[in-house]
Write an enzyme that holds these catalytic residues in place. Structure first.
Site, PDB file in Angstrom:
ATOM      1  N   HIS A 190      11.299  -4.782   3.708  1.00  0.00           N
ATOM      2  CA  HIS A 190       9.861  -5.012   3.577  1.00  0.00           C
ATOM      3  C   HIS A 190       9.473  -5.638   2.249  1.00  0.00           C
ATOM      4  O   HIS A 190       8.376  -6.160   2.105  1.00  0.00           O
ATOM      5  CB  HIS A 190       9.149  -3.669   3.747  1.00  0.00           C
ATOM      6  CG  HIS A 190       7.682  -3.759   3.952  1.00  0.00           C
ATOM      7  ND1 HIS A 190       7.091  -4.525   4.931  1.00  0.00           N
ATOM      8  CD2 HIS A 190       6.651  -3.148   3.295  1.00  0.00           C
ATOM      9  CE1 HIS A 190       5.780  -4.400   4.873  1.00  0.00           C
ATOM     10  NE2 HIS A 190       5.481  -3.584   3.887  1.00  0.00           N
TER      11      HIS A 190
ATOM     12  N   GLY B 179       0.774  -1.233   0.000  1.00  0.00           N
ATOM     13  CA  GLY B 179       0.000   0.000   0.000  1.00  0.00           C
ATOM     14  C   GLY B 179       0.802   1.279   0.000  1.00  0.00           C
ATOM     15  O   GLY B 179       0.260   2.341   0.304  1.00  0.00           O
ATOM     16  N   GLY B 180       2.087   1.215  -0.332  1.00  0.00           N
ATOM     17  CA  GLY B 180       2.894   2.424  -0.362  1.00  0.00           C
ATOM     18  C   GLY B 180       2.458   3.386  -1.450  1.00  0.00           C
ATOM     19  O   GLY B 180       1.814   2.990  -2.425  1.00  0.00           O
TER      20      GLY B 180
ATOM     21  N   ASN C 285       5.305  -3.778  -8.183  1.00  0.00           N
ATOM     22  CA  ASN C 285       5.715  -4.508  -6.979  1.00  0.00           C
ATOM     23  C   ASN C 285       6.230  -5.900  -7.297  1.00  0.00           C
ATOM     24  O   ASN C 285       7.046  -6.448  -6.551  1.00  0.00           O
ATOM     25  CB  ASN C 285       4.551  -4.604  -6.000  1.00  0.00           C
ATOM     26  CG  ASN C 285       4.453  -3.425  -5.054  1.00  0.00           C
ATOM     27  OD1 ASN C 285       3.933  -3.544  -3.961  1.00  0.00           O
ATOM     28  ND2 ASN C 285       4.947  -2.262  -5.465  1.00  0.00           N
TER      29      ASN C 285
ATOM     30  N   ARG D 185       6.915   6.055  -9.263  1.00  0.00           N
ATOM     31  CA  ARG D 185       5.986   5.946  -8.137  1.00  0.00           C
ATOM     32  C   ARG D 185       5.549   7.325  -7.647  1.00  0.00           C
ATOM     33  O   ARG D 185       4.395   7.501  -7.240  1.00  0.00           O
ATOM     34  CB  ARG D 185       6.608   5.122  -7.012  1.00  0.00           C
ATOM     35  CG  ARG D 185       6.674   3.647  -7.358  1.00  0.00           C
ATOM     36  CD  ARG D 185       7.006   2.792  -6.171  1.00  0.00           C
ATOM     37  NE  ARG D 185       6.071   2.965  -5.071  1.00  0.00           N
ATOM     38  CZ  ARG D 185       5.745   2.004  -4.219  1.00  0.00           C
ATOM     39  NH1 ARG D 185       6.263   0.790  -4.356  1.00  0.00           N
ATOM     40  NH2 ARG D 185       4.921   2.224  -3.234  1.00  0.00           N
TER      41      ARG D 185
END
Length: 286
Positions: free
Chosen positions: A263, A37-38, A46, A185
């Site tokens: 992460h 959810g970034g 992703n 992004r």
């Protein structure tokens, strides 16, 4: 609310009141890859290092989750994980997929786990990488999670804020992230529809916060879905201790702690991720 035109390999699938942008490759058992959810996240960005490898064995389905990419910018704030789980289930219905493997990172991991709890009959196996919603009411948020939730607050989105979050919080080696990815992004994160309705923000109200803490869900101890949890030992967004907590509660949960990784296990350690995931999903369900 507007939806951008899909790319050549994407198509828009109508799911209830929303359009979900989907990319598909390969054939075989369905594997749905759910992204994090970034800011500026999307399915293919992703999983750029994983789709082709998994497509050698599976039918790989890569959606942009609601609120992200080219999908509709609509998310139920009162129960976001439940809403995303329902959207994924609706997508399976629209694609004619009765049962699928779910692979989820962070926000997408929470959605995958919630769907497996709500409708275990639709999920064959789970692979979760640093999933959200694990103990969210039991500790103060990590610095990485605080920066994530504050991205659209204050002065609003900036390239500097996004670069710091990605290089300092998402990965173990920030220098490995190409500038082109950060710029792409950032541009996605300042889409006017996203800025007007950010898909991930600090939960409003105790009830929503409790709904988002999946460790409180008593169904975990009865979950029969075979599950593989991959957690970066240096994860600075969701605490690696969450992996052990899931393994202790879920009766069919294997845990793999990945050294020198943050992460984004699937992005930082793609060869390891692709090998482990293919082997795990290829096992007979028993």
């Amino acid at each position: 609310m507007s939806v951008e035109e899909p790319t050549a390999e994407q198509r828009l699938v109508r799911v209830g009141a929303r359009d979900v942008a989907v990319t598909e490759r390969g054939a075989g058992e369905a594997v749905v890859l759910l992204h994090g959810g970034g800011p500026g996240a999307s399915g293919m960005s992703n999983y750029a290092h994983n789709v082709d490898a998994l497509a050698q064995r599976f039918r790989v389905v890569v959606p942009d989750l609601p609120g992200y990419g080219r999908s509709s910018k609509i998310v139920d704030r009162s129960d976001p994980f439940g809403d995303l789980a329902a959207a994924v289930r609706g997508l399976l219905d629209a694609l004619g997929i009765e049962q699928a493997h779910l692979v989820g990172n962070s926000y997408g991991g929470a959605a995958a786990l919630r769907l497996a709890l709500d409708r275990p009959d639709r999920v064959r196996r789970l692979v979760l990488m640093g999933p959200g919603g694990i103990g969210t009411t039991r500790h103060a948020p990590t610095p990485g999670l605080r920066r994530l939730l504050a991205y659209y607050a204050g002065e609003g989105p900036t390239r500097t804020k996004l670069e710091r979050f990605i290089r300092d919080d998402l990965v173990y080696d920030g220098g490995a992230v190409p500038a082109e990815m950060i710029e792409a992004r950032y541009q996605a994160s300042i889409d006017p529809d996203v800025v007007a309705n950010p898909p991930l923000r600090r939960p409003a109200g105790l009830r929503t916060l409790l709904r988002m803490d999946l460790l409180r869900d008593k169904r975990l101890t009865r979950a029969a879905t075979p599950t593989l949890v991959l957690w970066g030992a240096e994860d600075r967004v969701n605490r690696p201790s969450g992996g052990r907590q899931l393994a202790e509660r879920m009766p069919r949960c294997d845990l793999y702690l990945v050294a020198r990784t943050g992460h984004w296990v699937q992005w930082e350690r793609p060869d390891l991720f692709n090998t482990l995931t293919t082997a795990f999903l290829s096992q007979d369900k028993r």
